[in-house]
Each structure stands twice: as C-alpha cells, then as structure tokens.
Design an enzyme around this catalytic site. Structure first.
Site, PDB file in Angstrom:
ATOM      1  N   ARG A 154      31.798  45.604  28.762  1.00  0.00           N
ATOM      2  CA  ARG A 154      32.052  45.683  30.093  1.00  0.00           C
ATOM      3  C   ARG A 154      33.154  44.879  30.513  1.00  0.00           C
ATOM      4  NH1 ARG A 154      30.393  41.218  32.616  1.00  0.00           N
ATOM      5  NH2 ARG A 154      29.290  42.080  34.173  1.00  0.00           N
ATOM      6  N   ASP A 169      31.417  37.084  37.829  1.00  0.00           N
ATOM      7  CA  ASP A 169      30.439  36.960  36.779  1.00  0.00           C
ATOM      8  C   ASP A 169      30.033  35.711  36.682  1.00  0.00           C
ATOM      9  OD1 ASP A 169      30.056  39.596  35.661  1.00  0.00           O
ATOM     10  OD2 ASP A 169      31.617  39.206  34.043  1.00  0.00           O
TER      11      ASP A 169
END
Ligand code: ADE
Length: 245
Positions: A154, A169
């Site tokens: 990712r 994130d």
C-alpha cells in the site's frame, strides 16, 4: 515493479489473500507481482517430506533445511539484493518504518515457517530480515507475511487512490489518527462532531491534530514519547478538558 515471493507449504493461502481489493489492483496495474513457491515441490524422497523431529528432543516437528533452501535457491536464482524476510515471533516487532524501508526493494521473499519452526541454518544462510508482527504466537508465517506484504504494497506510489491517504495514516507521523465520520449526520441519535460539518478547514485540521495527540497520549504513551511534536501541540493538549482526553 516490486516482486513479492512467498515460500510456503500453503501457496493457495497467500495467493488467495493477495487476490483481493488493493493488493489485487496493485498487481493488475503492474506495481507488484506476487508468486508462491512450495518447498514440498523441492523434496527428493517418495513421501515428499518437509519436516523432521528436532535434534535434542522436544515436541513438534521442525522444517528441514534441504527443501526450504532448494525452494529459496530456485526463487532467488542469481538475483542479488532481494530482501529475504523470515516472519518469526522471536524477532523485533515489524513497524511502519520497516514497511517503508521494504517498499524501496525490488524483490521481497517471505519465508513462511510452520510446525515448531525452521532449521536455524536456513535462517542463518538466507535471512536479511526477521520480524514479529506482535506478541502472540500464530500457527505459521503465512498470515504475518501477508500482513507485512500488505503494509509494504500500500506504500508503493500509485497503490492507493490518493497519495494523501498515506500522509493521513496512523503512524505516518508517529501519531495515531483521529476518528472519521461519513453521512448521515445523525446515526441512531449519535451526531457527527459539529466542527467536522462546519466547513472551517483550519478548525477541522486543529480538531484532528488535537484528537491525534490526545489518543496517542492516552492509548500509546510509547509512541507519544517518541512523536515529533509541532509548535503549538503542547498548548493544544493543555487546552483539552479531561472529557476530551
Ligand atoms: N510466526 C508465528 N507467530 C508469529 C508472529 N507473532 N510474528 C511473526 N511470525 C510468527
């Protein structure tokens, strides 16, 4: 293009898991290629034996060096510089920093152990990295390898819809992230925090930062102690009422 190989007695398990959602899309768009190789295919005896009793006695079986090493030799060929990763509960914890560093590789080979472990000599000869994914013991290295592969893939440029997702994130800045909400504004009598629907982007940014700081301090004091704080962060925290924290 990143090439990810899994050396595993259960190839369908890892290839199946890598064939969905974002990992599938990343493979379809040529960012990553997944393959699996089974040490059982590299046995030479009639029973296709991959494990044996431990020297010195004790419970369980140990994965033999021969078939594993033969599978690894076949996977690695004459390539150099591959990261050869052994999932192992007896290893340092895998972190976002490790994922970011592995995402720079051209090749990653995950060597998935089963039974009571792998003959240590394979690890000594081939491992460039060994990681635990947490303080608990799983039945094999496949799930940890998939966890690590997911965390790495990712991060490849283009794997997520928006590069902003990475910056947002948890752990990206050493802090946990603020909770998220989507429509409807009222769900079973629970409202979305007012600020998020105010349209005031600066106020939203400050709310999220305050939430991130407070959550990290409360849930993960270890991360908080190491976090890179911005000017104003401590003021923001000291303005929190206990009810927010
Ligand atoms: N194999 C078994 N348990 C594990 C863990 N927690 N992390 C990595 N590999 C493992």
């Amino acid at each position: 293009m990143l090439r990810v190989d899994f050396v595993t007695l259960f190839p369908e398990m890892v290839i199946g898991a890598a064939s969905h959602s974002i990992l599938k899309r990343a493979a379809a768009s040529g960012l990553v290629e997944f393959a699996a190789s089974n040490p059982r295919d590299f046995t030479t005896d009639r029973h296709r034996t991959v494990d044996d009793a431990p020297y010195g006695g004790g419970p369980g079986m140990v994965m033999m060096a021969g078939p594993l090493a033969a599978a690894l030799d076949s996977v690695l060929g004459d390539s150099t510089g591959a990261a050869v990763v052994f999932p192992d509960p007896v290893a340092p914890l895998f972190t976002q920093t490790d994922a970011a560093s592995l995402a720079q590789s051209q090749r990653i080979v995950f060597v998935c152990g089963h039974y009571e472990g792998i003959d240590q000599r394979v690890r000594d000869l081939y491992a460039t990295h060994a990681f635990s994914i947490g303080d608990y013991v799983l039945t094999g290295g496949e799930l940890p390898a998939l966890v690590m592969a997911d965390a790495v893939v990712r991060l490849l440029p283009g794997a997520l819809g928006s590069a902003d997702s990475l910056a947002a994130d948890s752990y990206a800045e050493g802090l946990l992230t603020a909770p998220q909400y989507t429509r409807p504004e009222d769900f079973r009598g629970c409202a979305v925090p007012d600020l998020l629907t105010s349209g005031d982007h600066e106020a939203v940014r400050r709310w999220r930062r305050r939430q991130a700081l407070a959550l990290t301090r409360r849930l993960r004091s270890d991360l908080f102690a190491r976090a890179h704080l911005e000017p104003g962060d401590l003021d923001m925290l000291s303005s929190l009422t206990r009810a927010d924290d």
